[in-house]
Design a protein around this motif. Structure first.
Motif, short mmCIF file in Angstrom:
data_model
loop_
_atom_site.label_atom_id
_atom_site.label_comp_id
_atom_site.label_asym_id
_atom_site.label_seq_id
_atom_site.Cartn_x
_atom_site.Cartn_y
_atom_site.Cartn_z
N LEU A 159 32.80 61.59 -49.93
CA LEU A 159 31.72 62.08 -49.38
C LEU A 159 31.92 61.61 -48.01
O LEU A 159 31.46 60.87 -47.41
CB LEU A 159 30.43 61.57 -50.02
N ASP A 160 32.22 62.86 -46.99
CA ASP A 160 32.62 62.50 -45.61
C ASP A 160 31.21 62.27 -44.84
O ASP A 160 30.05 62.86 -45.46
CB ASP A 160 33.49 63.44 -44.86
N GLU A 161 31.31 61.58 -43.69
CA GLU A 161 30.24 61.20 -43.01
C GLU A 161 29.28 62.35 -42.81
O GLU A 161 27.98 62.32 -42.78
CB GLU A 161 30.29 60.29 -41.80
N LYS A 162 29.67 63.50 -42.17
CA LYS A 162 29.02 64.70 -41.91
C LYS A 162 28.09 65.18 -43.03
O LYS A 162 27.18 65.64 -42.91
CB LYS A 162 30.06 65.70 -41.18
N THR A 163 28.93 65.23 -44.17
CA THR A 163 28.29 66.01 -45.22
C THR A 163 27.08 65.15 -45.84
O THR A 163 26.30 65.52 -46.13
CB THR A 163 29.40 66.22 -46.40
N ALA A 164 27.47 63.85 -45.99
CA ALA A 164 26.48 62.83 -46.13
C ALA A 164 25.08 62.76 -45.31
O ALA A 164 24.05 62.80 -45.92
CB ALA A 164 27.05 61.51 -46.25
N ARG B 181 24.85 55.76 -46.94
CA ARG B 181 25.19 54.49 -46.49
C ARG B 181 26.48 54.23 -46.85
O ARG B 181 27.28 53.45 -45.99
CB ARG B 181 24.38 53.46 -46.66
N GLY B 182 26.86 54.42 -47.89
CA GLY B 182 28.42 54.61 -48.19
C GLY B 182 29.31 55.29 -47.74
O GLY B 182 30.49 55.24 -47.77
N SER B 183 28.86 56.21 -46.64
CA SER B 183 29.57 57.11 -45.95
C SER B 183 29.36 56.87 -44.65
O SER B 183 29.37 57.74 -43.71
CB SER B 183 29.28 58.51 -46.52
N ALA B 184 28.89 55.88 -44.03
CA ALA B 184 28.90 55.38 -42.78
C ALA B 184 27.51 55.83 -41.95
O ALA B 184 27.51 55.87 -40.78
CB ALA B 184 30.05 55.59 -41.83
N GLU C 58 32.11 52.47 -44.71
CA GLU C 58 32.65 53.54 -44.08
C GLU C 58 33.70 54.08 -44.98
O GLU C 58 34.47 54.98 -44.40
CB GLU C 58 33.49 52.95 -42.70
N GLY C 59 34.00 53.55 -46.17
CA GLY C 59 34.92 54.16 -47.08
C GLY C 59 34.73 55.51 -47.37
O GLY C 59 35.77 56.15 -47.93
N CYS C 60 33.53 56.19 -47.70
CA CYS C 60 33.05 57.51 -47.95
C CYS C 60 33.69 57.77 -49.24
O CYS C 60 33.77 58.97 -49.71
CB CYS C 60 33.67 58.29 -46.86
N LEU D 5 34.25 53.49 -54.06
CA LEU D 5 34.31 52.03 -54.12
C LEU D 5 33.29 51.77 -52.97
O LEU D 5 32.69 50.75 -53.23
CB LEU D 5 35.72 51.80 -53.55
N ALA D 6 33.30 52.55 -51.91
CA ALA D 6 32.49 52.04 -50.87
C ALA D 6 30.75 52.19 -51.39
O ALA D 6 30.21 51.26 -50.94
CB ALA D 6 32.48 53.01 -49.59
N GLY D 7 30.48 52.98 -52.19
CA GLY D 7 29.19 53.16 -52.79
C GLY D 7 28.95 51.89 -53.58
O GLY D 7 27.72 51.43 -53.41
N CYS D 8 29.81 51.41 -54.57
CA CYS D 8 29.58 50.27 -55.07
C CYS D 8 29.29 49.23 -54.23
O CYS D 8 28.54 48.17 -54.49
CB CYS D 8 30.96 50.17 -55.79
N LYS D 9 30.29 48.92 -53.13
CA LYS D 9 30.05 47.77 -52.15
C LYS D 9 28.69 47.84 -51.48
O LYS D 9 28.08 46.77 -51.37
CB LYS D 9 31.09 47.82 -51.20
#
Length: 244
Positions: free
Chosen positions: A117-122, A132-135, A160-162, A165-169
């Motif tokens: 899920l890229d930052e702009k879409t998120a 927050r998992g997409s920065a 920033e993983g998008c 795994l980033a969501g889990c973190k």
């Protein structure tokens, strides 16, 4: 205006709700990637929080304790101690589970690069931990109306993983951060109680001194009246006549 005690109690309950929600979500992720034992582990550490909710409110999920202007009921000192002890007892168990979720090679291979899920879409479509998992720097606790969070040391958790795994973190780190916020709120409540107790003692001392003065004044009424040049005649307070 909401009393300070009610604000701290709201935060304690909301952050505990966040913890149990994140633990349930992590359990769901673990189950879906084939780690059923890990999923059961997350549900196991979630259960003491739900049991504590039941003891406090009579409900396990929907507490229904907050109301306009404050809280429907207070939380006792014993219940606050119960919350603190529950957190301390769960911390080590949760740490073992979350370490696996963040660093186990098999789990990372199943989550890294998945559910991107890229930052702009998120930023356009999402909020909460997903954003927050997409920065994306977004969190309702940053709102001006929740300024009390700032005094408790709140910092938004951003990855920033998008991906999955980033969501889990984000979920993992927010569990620990919620524990810190809860403990800070409990400490603030302790200080508030001490200040209130001291104020009550001061008020009681002042009241006792006033009563003592009044009792002493009644005993020495005549002497006091004479000092002021007053006398009581036929039930009326009069100026004492000066002798020639």
């Amino acid at each position: 205006e909401v009393p300070a005690r009610a604000e701290y109690l709201r935060i304690i309950l909301m952050e505990l709700s966040r913890v149990q929600s994140h633990l349930y979500w992590l359990s769901s992720v673990a189950e879906r990637i084939g780690f059923e034992s890990l999923a059961m582990g997350f549900l196991s550490v979630r259960e003491p929080i739900l049991m504590m909710f039941d003891r406090i409110s009579g409900n396990r999920i929907m507490l229904s304790l907050c109301k306009v202007g404050g809280m429907k009921k207070d939380i006792s000192t014993q219940q606050l101690e119960d919350i603190h002890n529950t957190i301390e007892n769960l911390r080590e168990r949760i740490q073992t589970l979350t370490l696996l979720m963040k660093e186990d090679a098999s789990i990372c291979r199943r989550l890294e690069g998945i559910g991107v899920l890229d930052e702009k879409t998120a930023e356009t479509f999402c909020g909460g931990p997903a954003a927050r998992g997409s920065a994306v720097m977004t969190d309702a606790r940053m709102d001006e109306s929740w300024k009390i969070y700032e005094s408790l040391g709140f910092v938004p958790i951003i990855e920033e993983g998008c991906d999955g795994l980033a969501g889990c973190k984000v979920a993992v780190e927010e569990v620990y951060h919620s524990f810190t916020l809860i403990e800070n709120a409990i400490n603030e409540l302790d200080e508030t109680v001490q200040e209130t107790t001291q104020s009550m003692k001061n008020a009681q001392t002042s009241e006792a001194n006033a009563k003592s003065y009044m009792e002493e004044a009644k005993k020495n009424k005549d002497a006091i009246l004479n000092t002021l040049g007053l006398v009581i005649e036929d039930g009326f307070l009069c100026m004492e006549e000066e002798s020639e």
